[in-house]
Write an enzyme that holds these catalytic residues in place. Structure first.
Site, PDB file in Angstrom:
ATOM      1  N   GLN A   1      -4.794  -1.238   9.877  1.00 46.34           N
ATOM      2  CA  GLN A   1      -4.649  -2.475   9.170  1.00 46.34           C
ATOM      3  C   GLN A   1      -4.862  -3.484   9.978  1.00 46.34           C
ATOM      4  OE1 GLN A   1      -4.032  -3.309   5.669  1.00 46.34           O
ATOM      5  NE2 GLN A   1      -3.886  -5.706   5.573  1.00 46.34           N
TER       6      GLN A   1
ATOM      7  N   ASP B   1     -10.648   3.266   4.531  1.00 46.21           N
ATOM      8  CA  ASP B   1     -11.272   1.584   4.709  1.00 46.21           C
ATOM      9  C   ASP B   1     -12.642   1.736   4.246  1.00 46.21           C
ATOM     10  OD1 ASP B   1      -9.460  -0.153   3.924  1.00 46.21           O
ATOM     11  OD2 ASP B   1      -8.952   0.220   6.205  1.00 46.21           O
TER      12      ASP B   1
ATOM     13  N   LYS C   1       0.900  -1.287  -0.368  1.00 44.62           N
ATOM     14  CA  LYS C   1       0.006  -0.346  -0.198  1.00 44.62           C
ATOM     15  C   LYS C   1       0.929   1.661  -0.357  1.00 44.62           C
ATOM     16  CE  LYS C   1      -3.837  -2.531   2.106  1.00 44.62           C
ATOM     17  NZ  LYS C   1      -5.008  -2.705   3.641  1.00 44.62           N
TER      18      LYS C   1
HETATM   19  N1  GUN Z   1      -7.219  -6.653   6.082  1.00 46.53           N
HETATM   20  C1  GUN Z   1      -7.472  -7.865   5.154  1.00 46.53           C
HETATM   21  N2  GUN Z   1      -8.309  -6.039   4.364  1.00 46.53           N
HETATM   22  C2  GUN Z   1      -8.038  -4.975   5.127  1.00 46.53           C
HETATM   23  C3  GUN Z   1      -8.696  -4.281   3.988  1.00 46.53           C
HETATM   24  O1  GUN Z   1      -9.085  -3.784   3.062  1.00 46.53           O
HETATM   25  N3  GUN Z   1      -7.914  -2.850   5.016  1.00 46.53           N
HETATM   26  C4  GUN Z   1      -7.939  -2.780   6.650  1.00 46.53           C
HETATM   27  N4  GUN Z   1      -7.528  -2.315   6.948  1.00 46.53           N
HETATM   28  N5  GUN Z   1      -7.242  -4.025   6.719  1.00 46.53           N
HETATM   29  C5  GUN Z   1      -7.736  -5.572   6.318  1.00 46.53           C
END
Ligand code: GUN
Length: 295
Positions: A98, A121, A54
């Site tokens: 995350q 998100d 990311k």
């Molecule tokens: N863990 C797995 N997928 C995601 C996501 O799309 N966003 C976040 N913040 N954590 C994750």
């Protein structure tokens, strides 16, 4: 029939290229560099890989990013205070914590603290409410947005299609179902406890698998000609002492029945990151009162 393999990597790259162009223009004309803050707690290997990617993609597209890596035993209060600080920063337009989090840190408490305008998100109750209430201004979760984008690459009008989403998570299954409903699909949300899951899946013109069970969807679960989107990323033994990634769908078998299918890796995964950049760009424009760009 041999299905079209939907190239998520290429589609995501095209999207990121468009985002990079828009960011370049914003920097020049508005002196606005969209900024994303990513919070990673602990050393979960999968999370570490995702977060690294990311941050890297942000840099490639000209966004500013900052990584806050906290120890696995961090106190919930310290995470909440960090998020409050990020809420107040003008150079941070998007905040992503995350998941999963360690047991002493409640995800709900942390997500609730994120300013909904910076919740890239789309997990905050305000954004969930806007999406499910059909209200404008939602930041929509990245993975389901990415899936929709991939579906549109092979078929633009989804009206009247029978869509089955396997998986009921708040991150993928539920928002995916809502997005498909908004496209006038007839949507079924199925899950691991659904009775006769194969029969439900066989009715799907559009099958989205997001359960996290390696190769659970077999060839005879798929309606001939269906579009299959595989959200699963499962690490399994490769029989030679190593491991490999597989999806929730038996890809090789599905290829002979479906009209189009996403591979794993190289399908949905790259799209999630691309849509995260797009959400950050949109959030930055909204916070500055600039018209949302068409990307
Ligand atoms: N863990 C797995 N997928 C995601 C996501 O799309 N966003 C976040 N913040 N954590 C994750």
């Amino acid at each position: 029939m041999t299905a079209t393999v939907i190239d998520g990597k290429a589609i995501a790259a095209a999207l990121v290229a468009g985002i990079a162009k828009t960011v370049e223009r914003l920097v020049l004309t508005q002196r606005l560099t969209p900024g994303l803050a990513v919070v990673l707690i602990g050393d979960n290997p999968a999370s570490t890989v995702y977060v690294r990617n990311k941050v890297k993609q942000c840099e490639l597209a000209g966004l500013r990013s900052q990584l806050h890596h906290l120890p696995a035993d961090v106190r919930e209060d310290d995470v909440i205070n960090l998020v409050r600080g990020l809420n107040g920063r003008d150079d941070v337009h998007g905040i992503l914590v995350q998941l999963p989090l360690p047991p002493q840190v409640r995800a709900a408490a942390v997500i609730e603290t994120i300013d909904p305008a910076k919740d890239v998100d789309g997990f905050h109750v305000v954004n969930v409410g806007r999406l499910f209430g059909g209200l404008p201004g939602a930041l929509v979760p990245c993975t389901p947005q990415g899936c929709l984008h991939l579906i549109f690459s092979v078929r633009r009008d989804l009206s009247g299609l029978a869509a089955v989403v396997i998986g009921r998570s708040s991150i993928v299954g539920k928002p995916m179902a809502q997005l498909l409903l908004d496209e006038n699909c007839t949507v079924t949300i199925a899950h691991s406890r659904s009775a006769d899951l194969p029969a439900i899946c066989r009715g799907a013109d559009l099958l989205i698998a997001a359960v996290g069970r390696p190769q659970m969807v077999r060839q005879d679960w798929i309606k001939p000609g269906a579009i299959v989107i595989d959200v699963g990323i499962n690490r399994v033994a490769d029989g030679r002492g190593g491991s490999r990634l597989v999806g929730d769908v038996d890809f090789a078998a599905a290829l002979t029945v479906a009209s189009a299918i996403t591979p794993v890796p190289g399908g949905v995964g790259p799209m999630t990151v691309a849509l995260l950049l797009r959400n950050t760009l949109i959030a930055a424009c909204r916070q500055r009162g600039i018209d949302e760009p068409e990307v």
